[in-house]
Motif scaffolding. Structure first.
Motif, short mmCIF file in Angstrom:
data_model
loop_
_atom_site.label_atom_id
_atom_site.label_comp_id
_atom_site.label_asym_id
_atom_site.label_seq_id
_atom_site.Cartn_x
_atom_site.Cartn_y
_atom_site.Cartn_z
N TRP A 38 0.83 -1.20 0.00
CA TRP A 38 0.00 0.00 0.00
C TRP A 38 0.87 1.25 0.00
CZ3 TRP A 38 -5.41 -0.08 0.15
CH2 TRP A 38 -5.97 -1.35 0.23
N TYR A 39 0.26 2.38 -0.40
CA TYR A 39 0.97 3.66 -0.51
C TYR A 39 0.05 4.79 -0.06
CZ TYR A 39 2.77 7.87 -2.81
OH TYR A 39 3.22 9.13 -3.07
N ALA A 40 0.64 5.78 0.61
CA ALA A 40 -0.08 7.02 0.92
C ALA A 40 0.94 8.15 0.97
CB ALA A 40 -0.80 6.91 2.26
N ARG A 41 0.48 9.32 0.65
CA ARG A 41 1.29 10.54 0.72
C ARG A 41 0.57 11.48 1.68
NH1 ARG A 41 5.02 13.72 -2.40
NH2 ARG A 41 4.32 15.87 -2.52
N GLU A 42 1.33 12.08 2.61
CA GLU A 42 0.69 12.87 3.66
C GLU A 42 1.50 14.12 4.01
OE1 GLU A 42 -0.64 10.37 7.01
OE2 GLU A 42 -0.16 8.66 5.74
N MET A 43 0.79 15.07 4.59
CA MET A 43 1.41 16.23 5.19
C MET A 43 0.71 16.48 6.52
SD MET A 43 2.07 20.08 3.76
CE MET A 43 3.28 19.55 2.58
N ILE A 44 1.51 16.71 7.55
CA ILE A 44 0.95 16.90 8.89
C ILE A 44 1.55 18.15 9.52
CG2 ILE A 44 0.63 15.90 11.18
CD1 ILE A 44 1.00 13.14 9.94
N ARG A 45 0.68 18.98 10.06
CA ARG A 45 1.11 20.09 10.91
C ARG A 45 1.03 19.60 12.34
NH1 ARG A 45 -3.07 23.29 11.70
NH2 ARG A 45 -3.05 22.70 13.87
N VAL A 46 2.14 19.68 13.06
CA VAL A 46 2.23 19.17 14.42
C VAL A 46 2.48 20.35 15.36
CG1 VAL A 46 3.47 17.60 15.95
CG2 VAL A 46 3.22 17.02 13.53
#
Length: 126
Positions: free
Chosen positions: A83-91
């Motif tokens: 499986w594959y996913a692309r993400e961006m997270i503000r922490v």
């Protein structure tokens, strides 16, 4: 802090104080949105969505006044597929704990979706 967060994403292992007990997370998916208000809820959502350990390839991490942002790709095996996913997270961080997350995810792509994308789209950059 960033290394501990990446370790959590790859393994599900959480440092005791990585998340504040009342951490808030807002997860946006292509056609869905979820919110959690506790560390236990974040772990449950992560475990449901990514039940297997995987690899995280970090594209960029930038410090902010309140914490950091992280852009990454994930790959993992589940139910006989990669499986594959692309993400961006503000922490957002207070002290040594994460207090808020804003998560933007492409959604999880099975092998058929990855092939379709590869066959139909030419990316200028990987």
């Amino acid at each position: 802090m960033t290394a501990d967060f990446i370790r959590f994403l790859e393994t599900g292992v959480v440092r005791d104080d990585l998340f504040a007990p009342d951490v808030f997370a807002d997860l946006s998916l292509p056609q869905w949105r979820l919110q959690t208000t506790t560390a236990a809820d974040i772990l449950a959502v992560r475990t449901e969505g990514h039940p297997s350990p995987g690899e995280v390839s970090v594209g960029r991490v930038e410090s902010t006044r309140h914490g950091f942002t992280i852009e990454f790709e994930e790959r993992w095996s589940h139910e006989g597929q990669r499986w594959y996913a692309r993400e961006m997270i503000r922490v957002d961080v207070v002290g040594d704990s994460i207090v808020e997350l804003a998560i933007y995810c492409t959604g999880d792509w099975d092998e058929a979706k990855q092939r379709e994308h590869h066959d139909l789209v030419t990316l200028s950059r990987p």
